[in-house]
Design an enzyme around this catalytic site. Structure first.
Site, mmCIF file in Angstrom:
data_model
loop_
_atom_site.group_PDB
_atom_site.id
_atom_site.type_symbol
_atom_site.label_atom_id
_atom_site.label_comp_id
_atom_site.label_asym_id
_atom_site.label_seq_id
_atom_site.Cartn_x
_atom_site.Cartn_y
_atom_site.Cartn_z
ATOM 1 N N TYR A 56 0.832 -1.209 0.000
ATOM 2 C CA TYR A 56 0.000 0.000 0.000
ATOM 3 C C TYR A 56 0.862 1.252 0.000
ATOM 4 O O TYR A 56 1.820 1.334 0.761
ATOM 5 C CB TYR A 56 -0.929 0.018 1.221
ATOM 6 N N GLU A 58 -0.484 4.888 -0.481
ATOM 7 C CA GLU A 58 -1.261 6.122 -0.695
ATOM 8 C C GLU A 58 -0.370 7.340 -0.584
ATOM 9 O O GLU A 58 0.443 7.447 0.334
ATOM 10 C CB GLU A 58 -2.402 6.193 0.314
ATOM 11 N N ASP A 202 -6.685 13.354 -25.139
ATOM 12 C CA ASP A 202 -6.771 11.966 -24.678
ATOM 13 C C ASP A 202 -6.144 11.101 -25.770
ATOM 14 O O ASP A 202 -6.769 10.831 -26.797
ATOM 15 C CB ASP A 202 -8.234 11.594 -24.426
ATOM 16 N N THR A 228 -4.083 5.862 -21.712
ATOM 17 C CA THR A 228 -3.911 4.529 -21.151
ATOM 18 C C THR A 228 -2.479 4.106 -21.443
ATOM 19 O O THR A 228 -1.791 4.696 -22.283
ATOM 20 C CB THR A 228 -4.866 3.510 -21.808
ATOM 21 N N LYS A 231 -2.544 0.272 -24.722
ATOM 22 C CA LYS A 231 -2.964 0.163 -26.120
ATOM 23 C C LYS A 231 -1.707 0.187 -27.007
ATOM 24 O O LYS A 231 -0.881 -0.693 -26.872
ATOM 25 C CB LYS A 231 -4.003 1.224 -26.435
ATOM 26 N N ARG A 237 -2.167 -2.783 -18.149
ATOM 27 C CA ARG A 237 -3.410 -2.006 -18.057
ATOM 28 C C ARG A 237 -3.218 -0.933 -17.011
ATOM 29 O O ARG A 237 -2.978 -1.237 -15.836
ATOM 30 C CB ARG A 237 -4.577 -2.901 -17.644
#
Ligand SMILES: *Cc1c(COP(=O)(O)O)cnc(C)c1O
Length: 418
Positions: A56, A58, A202, A228, A231, A237
């Site tokens: 973790y 954050e 984008d 992203t 692609k 991902r």
């Protein structure tokens, strides 16, 4: 066999292991033409499957809310530095879970609910998150949408300018999911400047082409760039938000704590690996080969009487309008899939048919280029598509095509399969 090998998974959960192997084989045997998909390297797969998934983190490097960041901080810093170098931007946030949350972060950073956003309409090639009605971005914001010119299939920048002048959006999105032509970033920037909007490019689909020099870069034109990583960029991902220095703080605050909790550190490591690969000169060859393959595939399809939206392509994507073939996109895509050629059915601009059974199929050449296919194979791919579309319902013929496809693809190595 899947690579990296999965002996522990096979021992612990043979049911899941069998499915993973089946998917690897499927990806090996098919001509994968889904424009948003690719094959990541084995190195990216290994990073994605690493123990970084256990941690973790954050916050941001040096400013975390949990201890034990001795390793994760340098991993994230590496990804950020490589992103800034590759795209030549002041700032990079590599934490968005995927493209859609990255775009949501942009709304949170630069808009209040009810504010006006402008984006390309989904049926014209835009993305859901650019203000389309069924998306939160269309429900919670006042969205105005531009399209393409009917005769040309490309964006009408006069319409964009008129709409922007009349509606005064605070944010303008350019880019989309089914745009076969070059995006004119300087022209969008001029419109945004005139109305005082933040221009967001984008580049989810074309990031790999931009990185490899096969599509103009939005840097210097769009203040904020979302993408992203999975692609054409050929990473895991995930997503990134790139920006100039002025918009950096708002972007970071929106991603965390605005929208997300802990970043997916295994993904961050894999993004760093993919960006490292994209910094290699060989990546430019890949990016240019993707475009050459798409142009060759488009030409071969036109030769066989297929109609293409905008008449062709400048990038990795070909949008086929099947109206003249007398078949819908859905039955065509299903027949192609049975024939070993994977694509998705897609609306075409001004589509008279329903979104669930639209008039088009969308093709992309990133994945097959990664496999090593070249312009020499594109006439063969077009011939298979032609045969499959003509053979809807003829399962014998579709299976014969699938066998031919598998035979060709057996000659091209697949990262992730040994
Ligand atoms: C794919 C895509 C997205 C969304 O990415 P996800 O990872 O599927 O959420 C956003 N914008 C554009 C233009 C895309 O093509």
């Amino acid at each position: 066999m899947h690579e990296p090998a999965i002996p522990s998974l096979t021992g612990a959960d043979p049911e899941v292991a069998r499915l993973v192997q089946a998917e690897a084989r499927r990806q090996f045997e098919k001509v994968r033409l889904i424009a948003s998909e690719n094959y990541v390297s084995t190195a990216v797969l290994e990073a994605t499957g690493s123990v970084l998934t256990n941690k973790y983190s954050e916050g941001y490097a040096g400013r975390r809310y949990y201890e034990g960041q001795q390793v994760v901080d340098p991993v994230e810093e590496l990804a950020v530095t490589r992103a800034r170098t590759l795209f030549g931007v002041d700032h990079a946030n590599v934490q968005p879970y995927s493209g859609s949350p990255a775009n949501l972060a942009v709304y949170l950073a630069f808009l209040e609910p009810g504010d006006t956003v402008m984006g390309m309409a989904l049926p014209a090639g835009g993305h859901l998150t650019h203000g389309w009605g069924v998306s939160a971005t269309g429900k919670w914001f006042r969205s105005v949408q531009y399209g393409v010119r009917k005769e040309t299939g490309v964006v009408d920048l006069d319409e964009v300018r008129d709409l922007a002048r009349a509606e005064r959006p605070k944010v303008i999105f350019c880019g989309g999911t089914a745009i076969p032509r070059t995006i004119d970033f300087p022209a969008f920037a001029e419109v945004a400047r005139e109305v005082g909007a933040v221009l967001v490019a984008d580049i989810a689909h074309i990031a790999g082409l931009v990185a490899g020099g096969a599509h103009p870069s939005p840097v210097g034109h769009a203040q904020v760039i979302t993408t992203t990583t999975h692609k054409t960029l050929r990473g895991p991902r995930g997503a990134m938000i790139l920006s100039d220095a002025e918009h950096a703080k708002a972007v970071d605050k929106a991603v965390f704590p605005g929208l997300q909790g802990g970043p997916h550190n295994h993904t961050t490591a894999a993004i760093a690996v993919a960006l490292g690969e994209a910094l290699d000169p060989g990546f430019g060859l890949y990016a240019h080969a993707v475009v050459q393959n798409a142009k060759a595939l488009a030409a071969a399809l036109v030769e066989r009487g297929f109609e293409l939206v905008s008449g062709g392509t400048d990038n990795h994507l070909v949008l086929v309008d099947l109206t003249s073939k007398g078949i819908g996109g859905k039955p065509a895509a299903k027949a192609m899939d049975r024939a070993g050629i994977e694509a998705n059915y897609n609306t075409v601009p001004f589509d008279p048919r329903k979104p669930f059974d639209p008039s088009g199929v969308r093709l992309g050449t990133a994945a097959i280029t990664t496999r090593g296919l070249t312009v020499e194979q594109m006439p063969q791919v077009a011939a298979w598509i032609d045969r499959a579309v003509a053979a809807v319902g003829d399962e014998g013929e579709l299976d014969r095509i699938a066998a031919e496809v598998a035979e060709l693809m057996a000659g091209y190595p697949m990262p992730g399969w040994a």
